[in-house]
Design a protein around this motif. Sequence first.
Motif, PDB file in Angstrom:
ATOM      1  N   VAL A  47      57.536  65.025  43.049  1.00  0.00           N
ATOM      2  CA  VAL A  47      57.453  63.948  44.040  1.00  0.00           C
ATOM      3  C   VAL A  47      57.090  62.633  43.349  1.00  0.00           C
ATOM      4  N   LEU A  48      56.185  62.687  42.405  1.00  0.00           N
ATOM      5  CA  LEU A  48      55.801  61.483  41.665  1.00  0.00           C
ATOM      6  C   LEU A  48      56.999  60.879  40.937  1.00  0.00           C
ATOM      7  N   VAL A  49      57.804  61.709  40.302  1.00  0.00           N
ATOM      8  CA  VAL A  49      58.995  61.228  39.599  1.00  0.00           C
ATOM      9  C   VAL A  49      59.971  60.599  40.590  1.00  0.00           C
ATOM     10  N   TRP A  50      60.206  61.254  41.717  1.00  0.00           N
ATOM     11  CA  TRP A  50      61.110  60.709  42.735  1.00  0.00           C
ATOM     12  C   TRP A  50      60.595  59.373  43.260  1.00  0.00           C
ATOM     13  N   MET A  51      59.287  59.313  43.495  1.00  0.00           N
ATOM     14  CA  MET A  51      58.682  58.097  44.009  1.00  0.00           C
ATOM     15  C   MET A  51      58.840  56.943  43.010  1.00  0.00           C
ATOM     16  N   GLU A  52      58.553  57.215  41.738  1.00  0.00           N
ATOM     17  CA  GLU A  52      58.677  56.176  40.724  1.00  0.00           C
ATOM     18  C   GLU A  52      60.128  55.725  40.565  1.00  0.00           C
ATOM     19  N   GLU A  53      61.079  56.646  40.711  1.00  0.00           N
ATOM     20  CA  GLU A  53      62.497  56.285  40.633  1.00  0.00           C
ATOM     21  C   GLU A  53      62.872  55.341  41.774  1.00  0.00           C
ATOM     22  N   GLN A  54      62.399  55.632  42.983  1.00  0.00           N
ATOM     23  CA  GLN A  54      62.681  54.751  44.119  1.00  0.00           C
ATOM     24  C   GLN A  54      62.037  53.381  43.920  1.00  0.00           C
ATOM     25  N   GLU A  55      60.828  53.356  43.366  1.00  0.00           N
ATOM     26  CA  GLU A  55      60.173  52.071  43.085  1.00  0.00           C
ATOM     27  C   GLU A  55      60.968  51.258  42.069  1.00  0.00           C
ATOM     28  N   ARG A  56      61.474  51.928  41.011  1.00  0.00           N
ATOM     29  CA  ARG A  56      62.278  51.229  40.000  1.00  0.00           C
ATOM     30  C   ARG A  56      63.547  50.635  40.603  1.00  0.00           C
ATOM     31  N   GLN A  57      64.129  51.340  41.588  1.00  0.00           N
ATOM     32  CA  GLN A  57      65.344  50.864  42.234  1.00  0.00           C
ATOM     33  C   GLN A  57      65.049  49.841  43.331  1.00  0.00           C
ATOM     34  N   LYS A  58      63.762  49.556  43.539  1.00  0.00           N
ATOM     35  CA  LYS A  58      63.328  48.573  44.542  1.00  0.00           C
ATOM     36  C   LYS A  58      63.766  48.950  45.955  1.00  0.00           C
ATOM     37  N   ILE A  59      63.712  50.259  46.257  1.00  0.00           N
ATOM     38  CA  ILE A  59      63.999  50.708  47.617  1.00  0.00           C
ATOM     39  C   ILE A  59      62.712  51.277  48.211  1.00  0.00           C
ATOM     40  N   PRO A  60      62.565  51.231  49.529  1.00  0.00           N
ATOM     41  CA  PRO A  60      61.344  51.758  50.145  1.00  0.00           C
ATOM     42  C   PRO A  60      61.131  53.234  49.805  1.00  0.00           C
ATOM     43  N   VAL A  61      59.899  53.577  49.527  1.00  0.00           N
ATOM     44  CA  VAL A  61      59.568  54.961  49.181  1.00  0.00           C
ATOM     45  C   VAL A  61      59.237  55.710  50.466  1.00  0.00           C
ATOM     46  N   ARG A  62      60.087  56.692  50.766  1.00  0.00           N
ATOM     47  CA  ARG A  62      59.869  57.496  51.967  1.00  0.00           C
ATOM     48  C   ARG A  62      60.233  58.938  51.667  1.00  0.00           C
ATOM     49  N   PHE A  63      59.365  59.862  52.064  1.00  0.00           N
ATOM     50  CA  PHE A  63      59.609  61.284  51.865  1.00  0.00           C
ATOM     51  C   PHE A  63      59.194  62.052  53.095  1.00  0.00           C
ATOM     52  N   VAL A  64      59.937  63.082  53.406  1.00  0.00           N
ATOM     53  CA  VAL A  64      59.529  64.069  54.395  1.00  0.00           C
ATOM     54  C   VAL A  64      59.380  65.365  53.612  1.00  0.00           C
ATOM     55  N   ILE A  65      58.164  65.872  53.545  1.00  0.00           N
ATOM     56  CA  ILE A  65      57.893  67.060  52.740  1.00  0.00           C
ATOM     57  C   ILE A  65      57.572  68.218  53.680  1.00  0.00           C
ATOM     58  N   LEU A  66      58.424  69.220  53.677  1.00  0.00           N
ATOM     59  CA  LEU A  66      58.195  70.407  54.488  1.00  0.00           C
ATOM     60  C   LEU A  66      57.310  71.375  53.720  1.00  0.00           C
ATOM     61  N   LYS A  67      56.504  72.118  54.418  1.00  0.00           N
ATOM     62  CA  LYS A  67      55.574  73.067  53.802  1.00  0.00           C
ATOM     63  C   LYS A  67      54.574  72.344  52.903  1.00  0.00           C
ATOM     64  N   ALA A  68      54.152  71.175  53.317  1.00  0.00           N
ATOM     65  CA  ALA A  68      53.314  70.321  52.473  1.00  0.00           C
ATOM     66  C   ALA A  68      52.006  70.979  52.060  1.00  0.00           C
ATOM     67  N   ARG A  69      51.332  71.654  52.945  1.00  0.00           N
ATOM     68  CA  ARG A  69      50.034  72.236  52.609  1.00  0.00           C
ATOM     69  C   ARG A  69      50.172  73.295  51.528  1.00  0.00           C
ATOM     70  N   GLN A  70      51.257  74.050  51.555  1.00  0.00           N
ATOM     71  CA  GLN A  70      51.451  75.103  50.556  1.00  0.00           C
ATOM     72  C   GLN A  70      51.754  74.534  49.173  1.00  0.00           C
ATOM     73  N   LEU A  71      52.192  73.295  49.135  1.00  0.00           N
ATOM     74  CA  LEU A  71      52.515  72.653  47.857  1.00  0.00           C
ATOM     75  C   LEU A  71      51.414  71.695  47.390  1.00  0.00           C
ATOM     76  N   GLY A  72      50.330  71.595  48.127  1.00  0.00           N
ATOM     77  CA  GLY A  72      49.252  70.690  47.745  1.00  0.00           C
ATOM     78  C   GLY A  72      49.557  69.248  48.040  1.00  0.00           C
ATOM     79  N   MET A  73      50.275  68.977  49.152  1.00  0.00           N
ATOM     80  CA  MET A  73      50.671  67.606  49.459  1.00  0.00           C
ATOM     81  C   MET A  73      50.316  67.215  50.882  1.00  0.00           C
ATOM     82  N   THR A  74      49.125  67.513  51.320  1.00  0.00           N
ATOM     83  CA  THR A  74      48.731  67.071  52.656  1.00  0.00           C
ATOM     84  C   THR A  74      48.379  65.601  52.607  1.00  0.00           C
ATOM     85  N   THR A  75      48.580  64.919  53.677  1.00  0.00           N
ATOM     86  CA  THR A  75      48.347  63.475  53.848  1.00  0.00           C
ATOM     87  C   THR A  75      48.864  62.631  52.734  1.00  0.00           C
TER      88      THR A  75
END
Length: 75
Positions: A47-75
């Motif tokens: 997710v960090l890599v995807w986020m940084e790629e979107q920032e480099r492209q100057k597009i809004p960073v938006r993600f919908v993460i399913l099963k977030a709690r199981q992956l350690g990505m709450t809030t």
Amino acid sequence: MTKAQFWNRCRYDRLFFFEKCVRIRVLQADGSYRMVPFMPNREQMAVLVWMEEQERQKIPVRFVILKARQLGMTT
């Protein structure tokens, strides 16, 4: 490294910031807690890599993460 260099690196290097400035509370086997540096797991790094790629492209960073709690990505 000076204080200004340290904080400047924290601004641009998220992994450095996580390692040096962010601590998480980890439950020990005896029931007590210990504070340890936050080190992202594989899914969080992806997710960090995807986020940084979107920032480099100057597009809004938006993600919908399913099963977030199981992956350690709450809030």
